[in-house]
Structure formats: C-alpha cells, structure tokens
Design a protein around this motif. Structure first.
Motif, short mmCIF file in Angstrom:
data_model
loop_
_atom_site.label_atom_id
_atom_site.label_comp_id
_atom_site.label_asym_id
_atom_site.label_seq_id
_atom_site.Cartn_x
_atom_site.Cartn_y
_atom_site.Cartn_z
N GLU A 39 -49.65 -48.23 -39.26
CA GLU A 39 -49.82 -49.49 -39.94
C GLU A 39 -49.51 -49.34 -41.32
O GLU A 39 -49.11 -48.14 -41.78
CB GLU A 39 -51.14 -50.10 -39.93
N ASN A 41 -50.06 -48.62 -45.42
CA ASN A 41 -51.07 -48.26 -46.13
C ASN A 41 -51.29 -49.15 -47.59
O ASN A 41 -50.47 -49.09 -48.61
CB ASN A 41 -50.82 -46.86 -46.92
N THR A 42 -52.14 -50.03 -47.44
CA THR A 42 -52.54 -51.05 -48.52
C THR A 42 -53.05 -50.52 -49.84
O THR A 42 -53.11 -51.04 -50.78
CB THR A 42 -53.56 -51.97 -48.03
N SER A 45 -49.73 -48.51 -52.82
CA SER A 45 -48.70 -49.50 -52.81
C SER A 45 -48.57 -50.17 -53.90
O SER A 45 -49.48 -49.95 -54.61
CB SER A 45 -48.88 -50.55 -51.56
N GLY A 47 -49.44 -53.02 -55.01
CA GLY A 47 -49.94 -54.22 -54.61
C GLY A 47 -49.66 -55.59 -55.41
O GLY A 47 -50.04 -56.63 -54.81
N VAL A 52 -50.01 -58.14 -48.11
CA VAL A 52 -49.81 -57.64 -46.78
C VAL A 52 -50.64 -58.59 -45.94
O VAL A 52 -51.69 -58.64 -46.10
CB VAL A 52 -50.36 -56.13 -46.90
N THR A 54 -52.76 -59.39 -42.74
CA THR A 54 -54.19 -58.71 -42.06
C THR A 54 -54.07 -57.79 -41.08
O THR A 54 -54.88 -56.77 -40.93
CB THR A 54 -55.04 -59.83 -41.65
N LYS A 56 -51.54 -55.57 -41.30
CA LYS A 56 -51.02 -54.45 -41.91
C LYS A 56 -49.57 -54.08 -41.35
O LYS A 56 -49.32 -52.97 -41.28
CB LYS A 56 -51.96 -53.26 -42.15
N VAL A 59 -45.00 -57.71 -44.65
CA VAL A 59 -45.39 -57.79 -46.25
C VAL A 59 -44.45 -59.00 -46.68
O VAL A 59 -43.42 -59.12 -46.16
CB VAL A 59 -44.94 -56.46 -47.00
N ILE A 74 -43.93 -50.09 -50.15
CA ILE A 74 -45.43 -49.92 -49.32
C ILE A 74 -44.76 -48.46 -48.34
O ILE A 74 -43.98 -48.71 -47.65
CB ILE A 74 -46.16 -51.02 -48.89
N ASN A 77 -49.45 -45.65 -43.23
CA ASN A 77 -50.51 -44.91 -43.18
C ASN A 77 -50.60 -43.46 -43.06
O ASN A 77 -51.38 -42.65 -43.63
CB ASN A 77 -51.54 -45.55 -42.46
#
Length: 464
Positions: A39, A41-42, A45, A47, A52, A54, A56, A59, A74, A77
């Motif tokens: 997934e 990595n929120t 990033s 941001g 992003v 839900t 993940k 974007v 981004i 993970n």
C-alpha cells in the motif's frame, strides 16, 4: 582407537544431523521474510498536495500547482524487496489531469517528498508528460513515449542485470543501469489538477508479463554460463568423482559402460586435483554399507563394520556409533516395533544420556514414541531418507579415512561436486556484496540439496 582426524569427521556428521533436525519443518525461503510493498505510505508523503484513497492504493492531485516543488509524491509502505531476481509494480492512469505531469519510479528513504522521482540524487523517474527518464537530476534524457489517461505504466528493478526498467501497456519501454546500492521505494507522483492514479503492488494480475520477463533473464544468465570455455567432458568427470566418493559402484559401472565410446578419456587429477585411487578405496565395501543403511538394516551394517573396520567403532561410544544406534532406534519406530524401540533405547541410547552434544538428537528420537502417526509429527523428518543419508555419508567418510595412503583425511567429508558448490557459494556471495547485498539469495544448504537431485537422476536404487 579412533584418530583425531576420524573424530573430527564423525563429529562433523553429528553436527549435520543436528542441522537436519533444526532445519526440518522450517524450510522457509529467505525471500519470504522480506516485507513486501502492499500500500502507499500516507505518513511519508507530500500530503498537502494529494488525496489518498481509504484503501491506500489511489491518489489524486486536487490543487493548482504554483511551482516545481508543489508535487504530490508518495512512496510505498515498504522498500522493494532485494532478495530476488527482480521486483515490479504498476500504476493505472485514471485521469491525466490538466498537464499529465504524472511520474513513476524509485526513490530512497531520504528522498525529498516535494520533488518528482528522478529529480533528486539516488532516484529514478519515468515521466508521462514528456516521456523522459530522470535519474538523479532535473535534466531528463530521451527514453520512451508519453503516457496519459487509460495507460498502465510499470516500474521494475532487475537485480540480476542491475538495471531499472519501465513498461507501458505491457511492453518494456527501456532499461537504465541501477547505480544506487541502497534500498529503493516504489514511488509515484502527480503534479497537476485532477491527476489520479491507482497502484497495483501485485495483489491483482499485472498487465506486464513479469513471469516471462524473469524467465528471459534466467535464460540470458544461462546463455552466458554456457559460453564459458570448459574441458569437453568435465561434467562427466565431476559426476564420476561423485559416484566414487559415495560408493555408488554399480551406478558407476553403468555410467562408464554407457560413456565408454562417447566420452574421450580425461585426466581428472590434472583437471581438478582429484586423486581417483583414493576414492576407489574400499569401493565395494562402502557400497554394501550404504545399501544396508539406506534399507534400514542397521544391525547388519554394524556387523559388517565390526568385521571390516573395527577401528571405526572401538568402544561403541563414538559419534558415528551414536548415529548408527539412533538410526536403528528410528527404524524400529518406522516399522511399529515401539516396545523394541524402548528396550533398544534404554540399552544403546542410554550410553549417551547426560552428554551435552547428544542431548538434542536423543530428545528428537525419543519424541517419535509420543505420536500415533510419527511420520506426520514435528519430528517426522527423522523417518525421511535424508536422515539415513547422513548416517550413510558418515560411515562412508569414516571408511575412507582408514586409507593409510590418504594425504588429507578431511577430504573424506565432501565430494568434488560439493567442493565445487562451496566455491560457487563463495563466488556468488562475493559478487552479491558488490551490489549491496541485492539479488537472489544463495546458501550452501540449498545448493547441497541439489545434490540429492543428482542422486535421483544418476543413482538408481536398484543399482546403487
């Protein structure tokens, strides 16, 4: 009396038996221990410039960028796993937005998260708006076609060839040399309003045929190997020395007969330091002992040893004696003679109680009695052929060590093939160190397991 060298040999095989016990049931590929990207990595990033989903995996760039640092970038993970031949991921462009400034690539953990991948040192990026490749600075180089809404673009690392490659709609666009030795994170970036992409880390089938690409790489490696200049029949010599070392006399005779007219003579001693006379020593007796142990007839093997080589088992308390006694105990359990196994253990295995070096293996053997179906138990590996082979190899090496003309008794431990595999291991590990420890893993235990495959091919049980 057992010599110091013979004691070293028998202790070596005792350690092999312990290794077999500790590794059985835990045959996990080292590659599987690496965490895989799954997934985005929120946390790490830019941001403020992207949204992003839900899950993940998607974007979207929602702002209007004002300058070059307003990038919505981004990472995955986890970094791309390195203990494999290659790694790959894809993204689907759902919306190219107003400018199509979408990028896919790889970046290090310290990458500045407001820059396009490829614009900073130690990063690579394939950009959709101009089709250029960026690697380590803001000046791109001609690379491939642009990409836009509906396109599926992928990024991969080929650890075998040390290259980073990119794909578009299932086809390789190009490859560049991977000069970064540290771990790289799969990375995507969006940079103009309404740009939106979805990432696939392998949970769904890739559009690009990664499996075929891996096969092609292996074939390229194999082709390079086959181009190496070797003596015409060196493989024959290696196989023959292997059969000699382990006492497969009948199979050796079949091999010699089958190749007598097709394989020209080869002076094996000149090719690899192999002294055939040493391996011819007691060949027929070693063959007989191996057959008896492989058939589970341990009492008969003991009898032959007492007649032929009493110096190997002078006091019945040596490591090789323990291996034979423990195998006899195992064979009684194998045929369901549990009461006999208990009686035998109380007499023969009891001699080794209290000795630290035997404690682990005794505990494993005795544990067989605790299960109604010992073959399916956590110690069921003791009933496998590998355990018999360890005992047979130990006896074979001990017999070879009684050759008074042997210059190096420890040469009894391994065949020329296994020594070659050890050298291969050292070379592969050294080569892998130059690439920062990246690429497929290789260890001697896995390599030696291939020796069992050779046994299946070259050693017919009815002939051995």
């Amino acid at each position: 009396m057992v010599s110091n060298q013979q004691e070293k040999i028998s202790n070596y095989f005792l350690e092999q038996a312990k290794l077999n016990a500790s590794s059985s049931g835990d045959d996990i590929n080292e590659d599987e221990n690496e965490p895989l990207p799954n997934e985005l990595n929120t946390v790490n990033s830019s941001g403020g410039f992207l949204v992003v989903s839900t899950d993940k995996l998607s974007v979207k760039y929602t702002n209007v960028n004002l300058h070059g640092h307003d990038v919505g970038v981004i990472q995955a993970n986890h970094p791309a796993p390195v203990k494999r031949i290659m790694y790959y991921f894809e993204m689907t462009v759902k919306n190219a937005g107003t400018k199509g400034q979408i990028a896919i690539g790889f970046t290090t953990e310290s990458f500045k998260m407001r820059r396009q991948p490829g614009w900073e040192a130690n990063s690579y990026g394939y950009h959709g708006d101009d089709g250029l490749l960026y690697r380590g600075h803001g000046k791109g180089e001609t690379f491939g076609p642009t990409f836009t809404t509906g396109d599926v673009v992928g990024g991969g690392i080929n650890y075998a060839s040390e290259g980073v490659f990119f794909t578009k709609n299932g086809h390789v666009v190009g490859t560049v040399y991977k000069d970064v030795k540290s771990q790289l994170f799969p990375t995507i970036a969006v940079h103009s309003q309404n740009e939106e992409v979805t990432v696939n880390f392998g949970e769904e089938e890739f559009l690009f045929d990664l499996e075929s690409h891996e096969v092609e790489e292996r074939l390229r490696q194999q082709s390079r190997i086959e181009k190496l200049s070797l003596p015409q029949n060196i493989s024959y010599g290696i196989v023959r020395s292997y059969l000699l070392h382990y006492g497969y006399e009948d199979t050796l005779n079949v091999l010699d007969a089958a190749t007598s007219n097709s394989v020209p003579p080869i002076n094996v001693s000149q090719q690899n330091g192999f002294i055939e006379q040493d391996k011819l020593y007691a060949l027929n007796q070693r063959k007989t002992l191996r057959q008896l142990i492989r058939m589970g007839q341990i009492d008969d093997a003991f009898g032959k040893l007492r007649d032929w080589y009493p110096q190997i088992i002078p006091d019945d308390n040596s490591p090789v004696c323990f291996l034979l006694h423990s195998q006899n105990f195992i064979e009684l359990v194998r045929v369901g003679k549990l009461e006999d196994a208990v009686k035998y253990g109380r007499v023969e295995l009891a001699k080794f109680f209290g000795l630290e070096e035997y404690k682990e293996l005794i505990r494993e053997c005795v544990a067989l009695l605790a299960y109604e179906e010992p073959l399916k138990s956590p110690v069921g590996h003791l009933l496998g052929e590998s355990q018999r082979e360890i005992v047979a190899d130990a006896v074979n090496a001990m017999v070879l060590s009684t050759n008074s003309g042997l210059k190096d008794p420890l040469s009894c431990l391994h065949s020329q093939l296994e020594k070659l595999l050890r050298q291969l291991t050292a070379c592969v590990l050294e080569r892998r160190s130059f690439s920062g420890g990246q690429g497929e893993t290789f260890n001697l235990h896995q390599a030696l397991s291939k020796t069992c495959y050779l046994r299946q091919i070259y050693v017919c049980p009815s002939l051995g």
